[in-house]
Design a protein around this motif. Sequence first.
Motif, PDB file in Angstrom:
ATOM      1  N   ASP A 169       0.816  -1.211   0.000  1.00 31.18           N
ATOM      2  CA  ASP A 169       0.000   0.000   0.000  1.00 31.18           C
ATOM      3  C   ASP A 169       0.853   1.266   0.000  1.00 31.18           C
ATOM      4  OD1 ASP A 169      -2.626   0.894  -0.273  1.00 31.18           O
ATOM      5  OD2 ASP A 169      -2.762   1.438   1.839  1.00 31.18           O
ATOM      6  N   ASN A 170       2.110   1.128  -0.477  1.00 32.27           N
ATOM      7  CA  ASN A 170       2.994   2.293  -0.523  1.00 32.27           C
ATOM      8  C   ASN A 170       3.053   2.932  -1.910  1.00 32.27           C
ATOM      9  OD1 ASN A 170       3.762   2.161   2.177  1.00 32.27           O
ATOM     10  ND2 ASN A 170       5.375   0.663   1.753  1.00 32.27           N
ATOM     11  N   MET A 171       2.451   2.288  -2.889  1.00 32.09           N
ATOM     12  CA  MET A 171       2.503   2.825  -4.240  1.00 32.09           C
ATOM     13  C   MET A 171       1.742   4.138  -4.319  1.00 32.09           C
ATOM     14  SD  MET A 171       1.854   0.852  -7.850  1.00 32.09           S
ATOM     15  CE  MET A 171       0.092   0.574  -7.652  1.00 32.09           C
ATOM     16  N   MET A 172       2.350   5.106  -4.987  1.00 29.56           N
ATOM     17  CA  MET A 172       1.735   6.420  -5.131  1.00 29.56           C
ATOM     18  C   MET A 172       1.152   6.556  -6.540  1.00 29.56           C
ATOM     19  SD  MET A 172       4.654   8.584  -3.048  1.00 29.56           S
ATOM     20  CE  MET A 172       3.756  10.132  -3.123  1.00 29.56           C
ATOM     21  N   ALA A 173       0.822   7.764  -6.942  1.00 29.99           N
ATOM     22  CA  ALA A 173       0.179   8.003  -8.232  1.00 29.99           C
ATOM     23  C   ALA A 173       0.953   7.354  -9.370  1.00 29.99           C
ATOM     24  CB  ALA A 173       0.047   9.501  -8.476  1.00 29.99           C
ATOM     25  N   LEU A 174       0.239   6.629 -10.238  1.00 25.22           N
ATOM     26  CA  LEU A 174       0.877   6.015 -11.403  1.00 25.22           C
ATOM     27  C   LEU A 174       1.336   7.092 -12.376  1.00 25.22           C
ATOM     28  CD1 LEU A 174       1.234   2.922 -11.988  1.00 25.22           C
ATOM     29  CD2 LEU A 174      -0.403   3.443 -10.188  1.00 25.22           C
ATOM     30  N   GLN A 175       2.485   6.869 -13.000  1.00 32.48           N
ATOM     31  CA  GLN A 175       3.013   7.802 -13.986  1.00 32.48           C
ATOM     32  C   GLN A 175       3.108   7.200 -15.384  1.00 32.48           C
ATOM     33  OE1 GLN A 175       3.616  10.986 -13.581  1.00 32.48           O
ATOM     34  NE2 GLN A 175       3.271  11.052 -11.378  1.00 32.48           N
ATOM     35  N   ASP A 176       3.472   5.913 -15.464  1.00 32.86           N
ATOM     36  CA  ASP A 176       3.642   5.315 -16.784  1.00 32.86           C
ATOM     37  C   ASP A 176       3.537   3.798 -16.682  1.00 32.86           C
ATOM     38  OD1 ASP A 176       3.988   5.582 -19.525  1.00 32.86           O
ATOM     39  OD2 ASP A 176       6.153   5.313 -19.434  1.00 32.86           O
ATOM     40  N   LEU A 177       3.184   3.174 -17.812  1.00 33.34           N
ATOM     41  CA  LEU A 177       3.072   1.727 -17.917  1.00 33.34           C
ATOM     42  C   LEU A 177       3.761   1.273 -19.195  1.00 33.34           C
ATOM     43  CD1 LEU A 177      -0.768   1.409 -17.167  1.00 33.34           C
ATOM     44  CD2 LEU A 177       1.080   0.891 -15.541  1.00 33.34           C
ATOM     45  N   ALA A 178       4.346   0.075 -19.158  1.00 31.60           N
ATOM     46  CA  ALA A 178       4.967  -0.499 -20.352  1.00 31.60           C
ATOM     47  C   ALA A 178       4.840  -2.008 -20.295  1.00 31.60           C
ATOM     48  CB  ALA A 178       6.441  -0.097 -20.456  1.00 31.60           C
ATOM     49  N   VAL A 179       4.577  -2.637 -21.444  1.00 30.17           N
ATOM     50  CA  VAL A 179       4.496  -4.092 -21.527  1.00 30.17           C
ATOM     51  C   VAL A 179       5.862  -4.649 -21.895  1.00 30.17           C
ATOM     52  CG1 VAL A 179       3.518  -6.038 -22.809  1.00 30.17           C
ATOM     53  CG2 VAL A 179       2.047  -4.159 -22.090  1.00 30.17           C
ATOM     54  N   ASP A 180       6.318  -5.638 -21.129  1.00 27.15           N
ATOM     55  CA  ASP A 180       7.575  -6.325 -21.410  1.00 27.15           C
ATOM     56  C   ASP A 180       7.271  -7.433 -22.421  1.00 27.15           C
ATOM     57  OD1 ASP A 180       9.923  -7.765 -21.481  1.00 27.15           O
ATOM     58  OD2 ASP A 180      10.190  -7.836 -19.305  1.00 27.15           O
ATOM     59  N   ILE A 181       7.492  -7.138 -23.697  1.00 26.65           N
ATOM     60  CA  ILE A 181       7.141  -8.077 -24.766  1.00 26.65           C
ATOM     61  C   ILE A 181       7.928  -9.378 -24.634  1.00 26.65           C
ATOM     62  CG2 ILE A 181       7.125  -8.449 -27.262  1.00 26.65           C
ATOM     63  CD1 ILE A 181       5.067  -6.455 -26.316  1.00 26.65           C
ATOM     64  N   GLU A 182       9.187  -9.291 -24.243  1.00 28.89           N
ATOM     65  CA  GLU A 182      10.026 -10.489 -24.156  1.00 28.89           C
ATOM     66  C   GLU A 182       9.518 -11.472 -23.109  1.00 28.89           C
ATOM     67  OE1 GLU A 182      14.699 -11.518 -23.211  1.00 28.89           O
ATOM     68  OE2 GLU A 182      14.197  -9.953 -24.673  1.00 28.89           O
ATOM     69  N   GLU A 183       8.971 -10.970 -22.004  1.00 26.16           N
ATOM     70  CA  GLU A 183       8.496 -11.837 -20.934  1.00 26.16           C
ATOM     71  C   GLU A 183       7.022 -12.216 -21.088  1.00 26.16           C
ATOM     72  OE1 GLU A 183      10.183 -13.225 -18.371  1.00 26.16           O
ATOM     73  OE2 GLU A 183      12.028 -12.430 -19.226  1.00 26.16           O
ATOM     74  N   SER A 184       6.320 -11.545 -21.985  1.00 25.96           N
ATOM     75  CA  SER A 184       4.896 -11.803 -22.159  1.00 25.96           C
ATOM     76  C   SER A 184       4.668 -12.971 -23.120  1.00 25.96           C
ATOM     77  CB  SER A 184       4.198 -10.550 -22.692  1.00 25.96           C
ATOM     78  OG  SER A 184       4.331  -9.469 -21.789  1.00 25.96           O
TER      79      SER A 184
END
Length: 397
Positions: A169-184
């Motif tokens: 519960d320490n996560m603050m406001a989200l700034q960005d997201l990215a998909v890791d294609i190699e691991e997906s």
Amino acid sequence: MSRSTDPGHFFQSDASESTRARRAAKSGNKNGDPIILQSKILKAIADPFSTNSVYIAESAGCVRKVNIENRNTKSVYRGPTTPVTSVAIGGAGGNTVFAGSWDKDIWSWDRETRVIGRRYKGHSDFVKTILCTRIGGKDCLISGGADAKIIVWDTSTGERLHTLRDKSDNMMALQDLAVDIEESSDSEVVLVSASSDPHIRRWRISLSSASQIFDSSDTITSESTSSKNTILEHETSVYKVLFSGSEEDSDLWTASADGSAKCLSRSRKWGVEETYVHGDYVRAVVVTSNWAVTAGRDEDVKVWDRATGKLWHTYDGHYEEVTELVLLDEKRVLSFSIDGTIRCWPLDKVSLEAARKEKEDQLEGKVKEDPIPTTSKSLLTEDEEAELAELMGSDEE
């Protein structure tokens, strides 16, 4: 009685007055062949169907498609009455434009007709970042908000599939997201998130489940701290996460309020491979095979030689904070700013050498700039300007 929103009509400190005067003097420059819009540009993405176009999120409450070649800016997606913070293209066939907004909703439009579609409701604060992906054969939308939530949506039904938060519960406001294609894989995606704290988190998401990824070497106990379960290489807020994307080079690139951009090595379990000290809050980073490009609050676009890690050249032209960078190809990068301009900068070696020589001549007094002062009238009220400044700076500590 009418109210002025001109900052020149209010008491200002010497520092703020100096900044205002500098920006006014700089605003007339033509560096980067600017395309001038009437509101602040908060986010931008490349058009997946054209190397000559981009989609931008504007503070005026719209998404705009801009053709860089013919400078056409007339394709506008309207609906929100508050600033639009993020934009993505997806849905079946990539035929939907999505936008996150201050009104806490995600809006959508038909990409061709610009007719408003479904609105996705679930966040309790500003939607700050969105992306589109496919999970288990379904077209999905993933959003991150100032409420510290990541929500996964089925775009065909509008159903909320998962809501994710850090277990500490320490996560603050989200700034960005990215998909890791190699691991997906076809059945699940590995997502990387950046937020207003220094921690970069990883998530594994399928249609039936979603959870945070922890380092297998850690034993998770009630005493575990988030630093053991996250990537922690920055000192404060991380604004951008980006995978370089090539088969030979799939490292994670980051931009932070600590004034640096970093390359985090996959082979070293996300340890730092290279650090680029930009010098002020870094909002954006993009990479080519030869260059790393950074930009942020100091208004400059800096080009770094990836082979040496050294600063190769600094492009200047913006007179407000740069909020985003987008590669058109290996030879051109676009920068987007709160000043309402889109500027294009060459990345080929010949053009970079010419730009370096011109700057050297300027510093030696051989070439003098002759800017034409202009003023750019904001479409926001004074209160909205203050709220936007708080949004952009709420994560800066």
